[in-house]
Scaffold this active site. Structure first.
Site, short mmCIF file in Angstrom:
data_model
loop_
_atom_site.label_atom_id
_atom_site.label_comp_id
_atom_site.label_asym_id
_atom_site.label_seq_id
_atom_site.Cartn_x
_atom_site.Cartn_y
_atom_site.Cartn_z
NE ARG A 45 41.78 47.64 45.37
CZ ARG A 45 41.27 48.26 44.36
NH1 ARG A 45 42.19 48.59 43.39
NH2 ARG A 45 39.87 48.46 44.54
CG ASP A 152 37.52 44.07 32.91
OD1 ASP A 152 36.71 44.98 33.28
OD2 ASP A 152 38.68 43.69 33.70
C1 LIG Z 1 34.83 49.86 37.98
S1 LIG Z 1 34.64 48.63 36.97
C2 LIG Z 1 33.41 49.19 35.72
C3 LIG Z 1 32.66 47.82 35.20
C4 LIG Z 1 31.40 48.44 34.48
N1 LIG Z 1 31.46 48.94 33.31
C5 LIG Z 1 30.37 49.35 35.15
O1 LIG Z 1 30.50 50.45 34.76
O2 LIG Z 1 29.64 48.88 36.08
C6 LIG Z 1 36.13 49.06 35.88
C7 LIG Z 1 36.78 47.90 35.17
O3 LIG Z 1 37.67 48.52 34.14
C8 LIG Z 1 38.55 47.29 34.01
N2 LIG Z 1 39.78 48.10 33.44
C9 LIG Z 1 41.04 48.66 34.06
N3 LIG Z 1 41.88 48.94 33.24
C10 LIG Z 1 41.49 48.47 32.21
C11 LIG Z 1 42.17 48.46 30.75
N4 LIG Z 1 43.40 49.02 30.45
N5 LIG Z 1 41.59 47.69 29.83
C12 LIG Z 1 40.23 47.02 30.19
N6 LIG Z 1 39.87 47.25 31.08
C13 LIG Z 1 40.24 47.77 32.13
C14 LIG Z 1 38.97 46.80 35.45
O4 LIG Z 1 39.31 45.42 35.49
C15 LIG Z 1 37.52 46.84 35.93
O5 LIG Z 1 36.83 45.63 36.01
#
Ligand SMILES: C[S@@+](CC[C@H](N)C(=O)[O-])C[C@H]1O[C@@H](n2cnc3c(N)ncnc32)[C@H](O)[C@@H]1O
Length: 285
Positions: A45, A152
């Site tokens: 990545r 996000d």
């Molecule tokens: C796997 S996606 C899940 C998306 C959606 N909630 C779903 O279940 O389909 C996880 C998301 O969490 C976000 N993320 C990770 N760490 C985070 C943080 N500390 N604060 C906010 N968002 C975060 C990532 O950028 C990513 O877009």
């Protein structure tokens, strides 16, 4: 492309010390734990950043991260290491619960105001799925002031959520009975559609790191925080769930991801469906 014009492949070697440093700064900034068995994926990545910065190797990138440019590079680093997998109406049972139980109860209690937070919204499929269900429910409550906050960590993914434009095949994978609720229209770009403006009006997209202070008071009637806590360690997860409990209205519901759990009991939240929890309010005590 001719071999002579191809950029040389970046050197992806990283020392154990570099990997430990990388894991430490990512964890401190975002709560995301980079596990040892994911190091190959992480290196892959980061190649994008190595190329974008015109560097030759991951070792050069690590040298940059160890220097004064770290603060400036951190958002890009976090964008690179996040996992953004998502889809429309993912874990459909939550949208069925929202449509059949949660929203009817909330709107019966207060038909004037409704606040929903999609707390790790990725590219927007989750908040627009919520908006689709909400928009249908609001037909019977046209004067309700209803809003969805979508946040996000990843700045690039939030920009994509705001644009609300999706490839045809992404839309095509939505459940056939729910897909029409998205009301998508051609976007002007071949093979892409945008979410209906009426749904987009319900959603505000913002960048927010869940670990940092939240610049709003709430309360929220519904919080979706799905498939992000799996990347966090137990103390980070516990603190976050407590903060969500603080942010929920007394009748509010928290939806978490299918492989996440709050453990057998939480002092302030009780199970209210499949990976769904409601606040134990003053009236329940
Ligand atoms: C796997 S996606 C899940 C998306 C959606 N909630 C779903 O279940 O389909 C996880 C998301 O969490 C976000 N993320 C990770 N760490 C985070 C943080 N500390 N604060 C906010 N968002 C975060 C990532 O950028 C990513 O877009």
């Amino acid at each position: 492309m001719h071999a002579s014009s191809a950029a040389p492949a970046a050197d992806l070697h990283l020392s154990d010390d570099d990997l430990r440093f990388l894991a430490k700064i990512v964890h401190q900034a975002s709560g995301i734990v980079i596990r040892d068995n994911k190091s190959a994926m992480t290196r892959g990545r980061l190649v994008r950043r190595v190329k974008a910065l015109g560097l030759n190797s991951l070792a050069d990138y690590m040298a940059l991260l160890r220097g004064p440019a770290l603060d400036r590079e951190m958002p890009e680093l976090l964008n690179a290491v996040t996992t953004n997998h998502t889809s429309f109406f993912r874990e459909r049972h939550h949208f069925d619960q929202l449509a059949n139980e949660t929203l009817p109860a909330l709107l019966a209690r207060n038909p004037q105001r409704l606040r929903i937070w999609s707390a790790a919204c990725s590219s927007g499929e989750e908040p627009y799925s919520i908006a689709a269900i909400l928009h249908r429910a609001l037909r019977a409550h046209p004067s309700c002031d209803a809003r969805i906050l979508a946040t996000d960590l990843d700045t690039e993914i939030v920009a994509r959520a705001s644009a609300a434009e999706y490839a045809d095949d992404v839309i095509a994978r939505a459940p056939p009975d729910l897909k029409p609720l998205l009301g998508t229209v051609p976007s002007g770009r071949a093979g892409h559609q945008v979410i209906n403006p009426a749904l987009r009006k319900l959603v505000t997209c913002r960048q927010l790191n869940l670990l940092e202070p939240w610049p709003f008071q709430g309360p929220f009637d519904v919080i979706f925080c799905r498939n992000v806590m799996i990347y966090f360690d137990p103390p980070t997860k516990r603190t976050l769930v407590d903060r969500f409990a603080d942010m929920l209205a007394s009748h509010g519901t928290l939806f978490i991801g299918h492989s996440e759990s709050l453990g057998p009991s939480h002092a302030r939240l009780r199970i209210a469906g499949r990976t769904a929890y409601t606040l134990i309010g003053r009236h329940d005590a």
